[in-house]
Design a protein around this motif. Structure first.
Motif, PDB file in Angstrom:
ATOM      1  N   THR A 104       0.808  -1.222   0.000  1.00 23.58           N
ATOM      2  CA  THR A 104       0.000   0.000   0.000  1.00 23.58           C
ATOM      3  C   THR A 104       0.842   1.275   0.000  1.00 23.58           C
ATOM      4  O   THR A 104       0.615   2.174  -0.798  1.00 23.58           O
ATOM      5  CB  THR A 104      -0.919  -0.001   1.251  1.00 23.58           C
ATOM      6  OG1 THR A 104      -1.596  -1.252   1.295  1.00 23.58           O
ATOM      7  CG2 THR A 104      -1.930   1.119   1.208  1.00 23.58           C
ATOM      8  N   GLN A 105       1.835   1.345   0.884  1.00 25.20           N
ATOM      9  CA  GLN A 105       2.539   2.620   1.102  1.00 25.20           C
ATOM     10  C   GLN A 105       3.688   2.883   0.136  1.00 25.20           C
ATOM     11  O   GLN A 105       4.251   3.975   0.142  1.00 25.20           O
ATOM     12  CB  GLN A 105       3.128   2.665   2.532  1.00 25.20           C
ATOM     13  CG  GLN A 105       2.111   2.658   3.648  1.00 25.20           C
ATOM     14  CD  GLN A 105       1.689   1.254   4.067  1.00 25.20           C
ATOM     15  OE1 GLN A 105       2.092   0.255   3.470  1.00 25.20           O
ATOM     16  NE2 GLN A 105       0.859   1.176   5.103  1.00 25.20           N
ATOM     17  N   HIS A 149      -2.327   8.574  -5.867  1.00 17.19           N
ATOM     18  CA  HIS A 149      -2.470   7.518  -4.843  1.00 17.19           C
ATOM     19  C   HIS A 149      -1.947   8.045  -3.514  1.00 17.19           C
ATOM     20  O   HIS A 149      -0.788   7.777  -3.140  1.00 17.19           O
ATOM     21  CB  HIS A 149      -1.717   6.246  -5.276  1.00 17.19           C
ATOM     22  CG  HIS A 149      -2.378   5.572  -6.440  1.00 17.19           C
ATOM     23  ND1 HIS A 149      -2.190   5.986  -7.735  1.00 17.19           N
ATOM     24  CD2 HIS A 149      -3.250   4.533  -6.489  1.00 17.19           C
ATOM     25  CE1 HIS A 149      -2.913   5.224  -8.544  1.00 17.19           C
ATOM     26  NE2 HIS A 149      -3.571   4.339  -7.815  1.00 17.19           N
ATOM     27  N   GLU A 151      -2.278   7.126  -0.674  1.00 19.28           N
ATOM     28  CA  GLU A 151      -1.842   6.098   0.287  1.00 19.28           C
ATOM     29  C   GLU A 151      -0.350   5.778   0.139  1.00 19.28           C
ATOM     30  O   GLU A 151       0.266   5.188   1.026  1.00 19.28           O
ATOM     31  CB  GLU A 151      -2.681   4.813   0.114  1.00 19.28           C
ATOM     32  CG  GLU A 151      -2.406   3.982  -1.138  1.00 19.28           C
ATOM     33  CD  GLU A 151      -3.142   4.474  -2.399  1.00 19.28           C
ATOM     34  OE1 GLU A 151      -3.627   5.619  -2.390  1.00 19.28           O
ATOM     35  OE2 GLU A 151      -3.213   3.707  -3.380  1.00 19.28           O
TER      36      GLU A 151
END
Ligand code: SF4
Length: 378
Positions: A104-105, A149, A151
């Motif tokens: 995700t990160q 994005h 995130e």
């Protein structure tokens, strides 16, 4: 900041022309008979060779099992067909041209297919020195993906070797990415401090760039020292120059048969790195890559003992290193043996958030070097 004349060639650029790239040069350097050439030509035609004069000077040519030679001189074992070219799902995690987004990160950008040295154990053997099909060619589009994005909190600019990009390209990455609000820091993946340190300490333009942008956002260089003999006055100088410009240097090693699969060697490496203020954070299980699997992988059971013994020789900082594998499912920490035939693992990073941090036990044979793709954590 210094002013540089356009087109001016630096010493390190001239030195690149002296790299060993073909079988004839290699055989001359190693004083091998001409008959050996054909063997090396065959391997190099499949997986290119590039050895900087500096890295070649670290080889003990009188030792047939020299660990430095193993990492840079082609071996016939590379022609074995077993293994695969994408062992961690890079293809399926590619979301934009040259941009991978698995965790995700973190976004990972393949910025180049060039390296100062083509490591024989490379897990991107499918592309280094070969195809540019998977690369990001538009920095602004990679930056747009990251902005879209929120995130994503960090990027890893890698390759190939991210520091083999021209300074103008590195500057583009720095100027674009340091402006992105959702990014906490930027990482460059590079083995240049180890294989071609001159590219750093002889290039004030690069160091000035890093210094300028490190004042905007934290910048890390993640490098790969695998053997204590790679810690030399030259590589120390490259690391110190980066550190003096505000760059943090971290290390990820690969556990390699015949190179560092000895607790004392690995222990000396970890200690040397912490002495250099280069925190070693991962020791990677070598991946089952075609051309690598057969001759560089250490069995998991043996590997965990080597890493544990090497860590026992460290202080707290050196002990913080984790023994991990980059599996298609995620980054898995190899914790140790649990009971007969079984080993304990923990997801350190997971592609599927529901499985994050899961601990699992599974059967592992003495000679097993990897986990099956379809592993089912319990
Ligand atoms: S420098 Fe990195 S990407 Fe390049 S060959 Fe070595 S391990 Fe592979």
């Amino acid at each position: 900041m210094k002013v540089y004349e356009r087109g001016m060639r630096m010493e390190w650029q001239k030195e690149l022309k002296n790299c060993i790239t073909n079988a004839e040069e290699l055989c001359d350097k190693l004083e091998l008979p001409a008959e050996e050439r054909e063997k090396y030509e065959k391997i190099i035609s499949k997986f290119p060779m590039m050895i900087t004069p500096y890295y070649f000077s670290l080889i003990d040519v009188n030792d047939p099992d020299d660990p430095i030679a193993k990492m840079c001189i082609p071996s016939e074992a590379e022609l074995l067909q077993e293994g695969s070219f994408d062992t961690s799902g890079e293809g399926e995690n590619t979301k934009w041209e040259g941009v991978q987004h698995k965790y995700t990160q973190t976004a990972l950008i393949l910025s180049t297919n060039v390296c100062a040295m083509y490591c024989r154990h490379c897990f991107r053997k499918r592309l280094v020195g070969l195809s540019d099909a998977e690369l990001n060619k538009k920095v602004d589009e990679a930056a747009a993906y990251v902005k879209e994005h929120p995130e994503v909190t960090n990027v890893l600019i890698t390759g190939g070797d991210a520091l083999m990009n021209p300074n103008a390209i590195i500057s583009r990455y720095l100027s674009e990415f340091t402006e992105i609000e959702n990014l906490d820091f930027i990482r460059f993946g590079s083995r240049v401090p180890v294989t071609f340190p001159q590219r750093i300490y002889e290039d004030n333009e690069l160091l000035d760039l890093f210094e300028k942008y490190a004042s905007v956002k934290p910048i890390y260089v993640v490098t790969q020292f695998n053997h204590p003999r790679e810690i030399t006055p030259e590589s120390i100088r490259a690391v110190k120059e980066l550190q003096s410009r505000g760059i943090q240097v971290r290390n990820q090693s690969v556990l390699l048969k015949g190179v560092n699969d000895d607790p004392n060697v690995l222990g000396e490496l970890l200690r040397g790195l912490t002495r250099l203020e280069v925190v070693p954070y991962y020791i990677f299980q070598c991946r089952p890559v075609t051309g690598v699997k057969g001759h560089f992988q250490v069995p998991l059971r043996k590997g965990v003992k080597i890493v544990d013994e090497a860590k026992a020789l460290q202080n707290g900082l050196g002990k913080s290193v984790r023994y991990v594998m980059s599996h298609p499912r995620g980054k898995i920490e190899i914790l140790g043996e649990s009971e007969a035939d079984k080993m304990l693992f923990k997801f350190h990073q997971n592609k599927y958030p529901a499985d994050r941090s899961k601990i699992f036990i599974t059967d592992i044979k003495d000679d097993a070097t990897w986990l099956d793709y379809e592993l089912n954590p319990v």
